[in-house]
Design an enzyme around this catalytic site. Structure first.
Site, PDB file in Angstrom:
ATOM      1  CE  LYS A 182      -2.201   2.932   2.042  1.00 53.92           C
ATOM      2  NZ  LYS A 182      -1.746   4.207   1.134  1.00 53.92           N
ATOM      3  CD  GLU A 257      11.496   1.400  11.666  1.00 57.60           C
ATOM      4  OE1 GLU A 257      11.940   2.386  11.495  1.00 57.60           O
ATOM      5  OE2 GLU A 257      11.834   0.652  12.153  1.00 57.60           O
ATOM      6  CB  CYS A 291      12.458  10.290   8.628  1.00 57.65           C
ATOM      7  SG  CYS A 291      13.369   8.800   7.641  1.00 57.65           S
ATOM      8  CD  GLU A 395       8.621  14.272  10.634  1.00 55.74           C
ATOM      9  OE1 GLU A 395       7.815  14.041  11.187  1.00 55.74           O
ATOM     10  OE2 GLU A 395      10.176  13.567  10.128  1.00 55.74           O
TER      11      GLU A 395
HETATM   12  P1  NAD Z   1       1.679   9.768   6.869  1.00 56.04           P
HETATM   13  O1  NAD Z   1       1.322   9.060   8.208  1.00 56.04           O
HETATM   14  O2  NAD Z   1       0.501  10.981   5.985  1.00 56.04           O
HETATM   15  O3  NAD Z   1       1.550   8.382   5.394  1.00 56.04           O
HETATM   16  C1  NAD Z   1       2.186   7.128   5.567  1.00 56.04           C
HETATM   17  C2  NAD Z   1       0.812   5.753   4.879  1.00 56.04           C
HETATM   18  O4  NAD Z   1       0.193   5.544   5.689  1.00 56.04           O
HETATM   19  C3  NAD Z   1       0.835   6.612   3.300  1.00 56.04           C
HETATM   20  O5  NAD Z   1       0.734   5.463   2.332  1.00 56.04           O
HETATM   21  C4  NAD Z   1      -1.018   7.049   3.462  1.00 56.04           C
HETATM   22  O6  NAD Z   1      -2.202   6.812   2.833  1.00 56.04           O
HETATM   23  C5  NAD Z   1      -1.295   5.796   4.557  1.00 56.04           C
HETATM   24  N1  NAD Z   1      -1.690   5.706   5.882  1.00 56.04           N
HETATM   25  C6  NAD Z   1      -2.899   7.191   6.084  1.00 56.04           C
HETATM   26  N2  NAD Z   1      -3.362   6.795   7.139  1.00 56.04           N
HETATM   27  C7  NAD Z   1      -3.639   5.109   7.564  1.00 56.04           C
HETATM   28  C8  NAD Z   1      -4.606   4.318   8.170  1.00 56.04           C
HETATM   29  N3  NAD Z   1      -5.663   5.210   8.761  1.00 56.04           N
HETATM   30  N4  NAD Z   1      -4.841   2.794   7.754  1.00 56.04           N
HETATM   31  C9  NAD Z   1      -3.672   2.626   6.720  1.00 56.04           C
HETATM   32  N5  NAD Z   1      -2.555   3.435   6.181  1.00 56.04           N
HETATM   33  C10 NAD Z   1      -3.008   4.537   6.165  1.00 56.04           C
HETATM   34  O7  NAD Z   1       3.270  10.016   6.208  1.00 56.04           O
HETATM   35  P2  NAD Z   1       3.344  10.729   5.600  1.00 56.04           P
HETATM   36  O8  NAD Z   1       3.626  12.319   4.855  1.00 56.04           O
HETATM   37  O9  NAD Z   1       3.124   9.728   3.738  1.00 56.04           O
HETATM   38  O10 NAD Z   1       5.114  10.284   5.531  1.00 56.04           O
HETATM   39  C11 NAD Z   1       6.212  11.436   5.954  1.00 56.04           C
HETATM   40  C12 NAD Z   1       6.188  10.627   7.564  1.00 56.04           C
HETATM   41  O11 NAD Z   1       7.062   9.928   7.233  1.00 56.04           O
HETATM   42  C13 NAD Z   1       7.396  12.049   8.317  1.00 56.04           C
HETATM   43  O12 NAD Z   1       6.172  11.296   9.406  1.00 56.04           O
HETATM   44  C14 NAD Z   1       8.259  10.917   8.502  1.00 56.04           C
HETATM   45  O13 NAD Z   1       9.247  11.035   9.372  1.00 56.04           O
HETATM   46  C15 NAD Z   1       8.049   9.354   8.042  1.00 56.04           C
HETATM   47  N6  NAD Z   1       9.235   8.537   7.624  1.00 56.04           N
HETATM   48  C16 NAD Z   1      10.018   8.125   8.596  1.00 56.04           C
HETATM   49  C17 NAD Z   1      10.744   6.680   8.010  1.00 56.04           C
HETATM   50  C18 NAD Z   1      11.472   6.123   8.975  1.00 56.04           C
HETATM   51  O14 NAD Z   1      12.066   5.141   8.725  1.00 56.04           O
HETATM   52  N7  NAD Z   1      11.268   6.845  10.533  1.00 56.04           N
HETATM   53  C19 NAD Z   1      11.273   6.723   6.757  1.00 56.04           C
HETATM   54  C20 NAD Z   1      10.514   7.842   5.535  1.00 56.04           C
HETATM   55  C21 NAD Z   1       9.764   8.497   6.335  1.00 56.04           C
END
Ligand code: NAD
Length: 506
Positions: A182, A257, A291, A395
């Site tokens: 997904k 993560e 991140c 962040e």
């Molecule tokens: P997000 O949490 O908005 O979305 C991430 C994913 O979750 C997307 O695919 C989204 O469609 C899905 N999602 C949203 N609601 C959901 C639900 N209720 N059920 C299941 N899936 C759902 O994050 P984003 O804006 O896409 O990414 C940015 C974030 O990711 C930042 O906070 C960044 O720090 C983090 N990140 C962390 C790492 C790491 O290694 N720790 C790496 C990359 C990004």
């Protein structure tokens, strides 16, 4: 784009298909806000179909039971395909995310190594471990064997679509799981491309399902279904919390993560030019949408003014542009929504009493007409910060560097500041005194700490966060453990009456 990423974009039960309700969503090029293509948007019903197909394949096929060595031939083939498709795949990633072509190519090289690493690492699981010794009777064959967890849902963010997906895919498939992918609805295209490569690499169609969708439309099904055994999520803190709560209902394995607000501690003994370069690189790569970005500079007083002045100068020189243009050093933010969020953080910093030294706004369209349509935001340096401010603690996920200073020689204050965060993903310690750099690095409560560099990683070493940056680990051997059930087989080779209850005839 349709030649590189053909429609339909859902892959369920071995078929490419449109969504059950015919819904699509445009995916946008952040460089100029144009529509790249319409992507099929899976419904809850599609998600249920994907779960059922994955479960059926897991229960009825040989895939979970064949040896890791057999499966790993597909991983090696996938690594080769990633390389032979590198140019086209990088182009797709750049158009969809806005990152530079060079960055996309580095991501593809990195994940090629991830597939090769897990091809070797997973093969070791074929060797069953026999437990012997004083606690195991000689008549007993005690074996530890490894099995796949089952149906694994892999949910990824928009900033590193290829990278984050492959960190999950390679260990999940190497160990015989069935995956439901997904991707983020904001940047789904490279994942569609990758799914085609997975099939070409020989992974069985039943082991792979792809749902391009919003979290809202498919998330509830994927995270609450009894037939899903594991959810591996990378994304923001708020979403991560929701996913943990949903998974708790069926006690499924759940690794998250999440975000970071990462300190970069710079001591005054650093060479100034070197330190400026380190700080600028740590925070402004991919316009700060990383991140582990070193977004929080914690600098020792004697070098602070000169370092900040140098960082501002270099920030103003960063060349922004189309990621496909080799002259571009960094691209836009991913969406208008994200641009607004980053802008709001700058306003918040001003309200909190901090001083914006450079950037803080979109590029002037009169000066940079070619950036006017896209979601660009200037590299921003904010001074006069302290650890109580939201701009320091939250962040922003944009090109924003905050500055905090610590007194000369006060290593303890530097450590205290660097650990003063609810997150704990990554950090940096920069000092020409290597012993001090390593001493401070060991005191930081963060999952990865770089000394005298910033941002590197290897497939061989675990990645993950302390605190609210998440749980579990990706990469390294622990990254494999996430996808493996450990079973103990205790086999009595000389069976006797157990004789526990009096009624037993001895
Ligand atoms: P997000 O949490 O908005 O979305 C991430 C994913 O979750 C997307 O695919 C989204 O469609 C899905 N999602 C949203 N609601 C959901 C639900 N209720 N059920 C299941 N899936 C759902 O994050 P984003 O804006 O896409 O990414 C940015 C974030 O990711 C930042 O906070 C960044 O720090 C983090 N990140 C962390 C790492 C790491 O290694 N720790 C790496 C990359 C990004």
């Amino acid at each position: 784009m349709s030649s590189l990423v053909p429609s339909p974009t859902l892959f369920i039960d071995g078929q490419w298909c449109a969504s059950s309700d015919g819904k699509t969503r445009p995916t946008i090029n952040p460089y100029d806000a144009s529509v790249i293509m319409e992507v099929d948007e899976a419904s809850a019903e599609d998600a249920q179909r994907a779960v059922a197909a994955a479960k059926r394949f897991f229960q009825t096929s040989d895939w979970p039971r064949c040896s890791c060595a057999d499966r790993c031939t597909h991983l090696k083939r996938m690594a080769d395909l990633l390389q032979s498709h590198k140019a086209a795949l990088a182009k797709v990633e750049t158009i969809d995310t806005g990152k530079t072509l060079g960055e996309s190519e580095i991501d593809i090289d990195d994940v090629t190594n991830v597939f090769r690493f897990y091809a070797e690492e997973a093969s070791k699981l074929d060797q069953e471990k026999r437990i012997t010794g004083p606690l195991v009777p000689e008549s007993v064959k005690s074996l530890i064997v490894h099995e796949p967890v089952g149906v694994c849902v892999l949910i990824t963010p928009w900033n590193y679509p290829i990278l984050q997906l492959c960190w999950k895919l390679a260990p999940a498939l190497a160990t015989g799981n069935c995956v439901i992918i997904k991707p983020s609805e904001v940047t789904p295209l490279s994942t569609v491309y990758l799914t085609r490569l997975l099939l070409e690499a020989g992974f069985p169609a039943g082991a792979v399902q792809l749902l391009t969708a919003t979290g809202a439309s498919v998330g509830p099904v994927l995270t609450t279904s009894d037939d899903v055994d594991l959810v591996s999520f990378t994304g923001g803190l708020a979403t991560g919390r929701n996913i943990i709560r949903s998974c708790a209902e069926t006690v499924k394995r759940c690794t998250v993560e999440l975000g970071g607000k990462n300190p970069n501690v710079v001591f005054a003994d650093c060479d100034l030019e070197w330190a400026i370069d380190n700080v600028v690189t740590a925070v402004f790569v991919h316009s700060g949408q990383v991140c582990s970005a070193g977004a929080r500079l914690i600098v020792e007083e004697p070098i602070a003014d000169a370092l900040v002045a140098g960082v501002v100068k270099r920030a103003n020189e960063i060349v922004m542009g189309n990621g496909l243009d080799p002259a571009s050093e960094t691209g836009p933010l991913v969406s208008k929504e994200h641009l607004d969020k980053v802008q709001a953080y700058v306003e918040l910093a001003r309200q909190e009493g901090a001083k914006v030294l450079c950037g803080g706004t979109r590029p002037d369209p009169a000066q940079f007409p070619h950036l006017a349509q896209g979601f660009f935001f200037l590299p921003t340096v904010i001074d006069g910060c302290d650890r109580t401010m939201r701009i320091v603690q939250e962040e922003t996920f944009g090109p924003i560097l905050t500055i905090e200073r610590f007194p000369a020689g006060d290593e303890e204050t530097a450590i205290m500041l660097a650990n003063d965060t609810k997150y704990g993903l990554a950090g940096g310690v920069q000092s020409r005194d290597q012993a001090r750099a390593e001493r401070v690095a060991r005191r930081l409560r963060h999952g990865t700490v770089w000394t005298n560099t910033y941002g590197a990683y290897t497939a061989q070493a675990e990645w993950g966060g302390y605190g609210m940056s998440g749980n579990g680990r990706e990469l390294g051997s622990k990254g494999l453990d996430e996808y493996v059930e450990v079973k103990h087989l205790w086999s009595e080779t000389k069976p006797e009456m157990m004789g526990w209850f009096k009624g037993a005839r001895m």
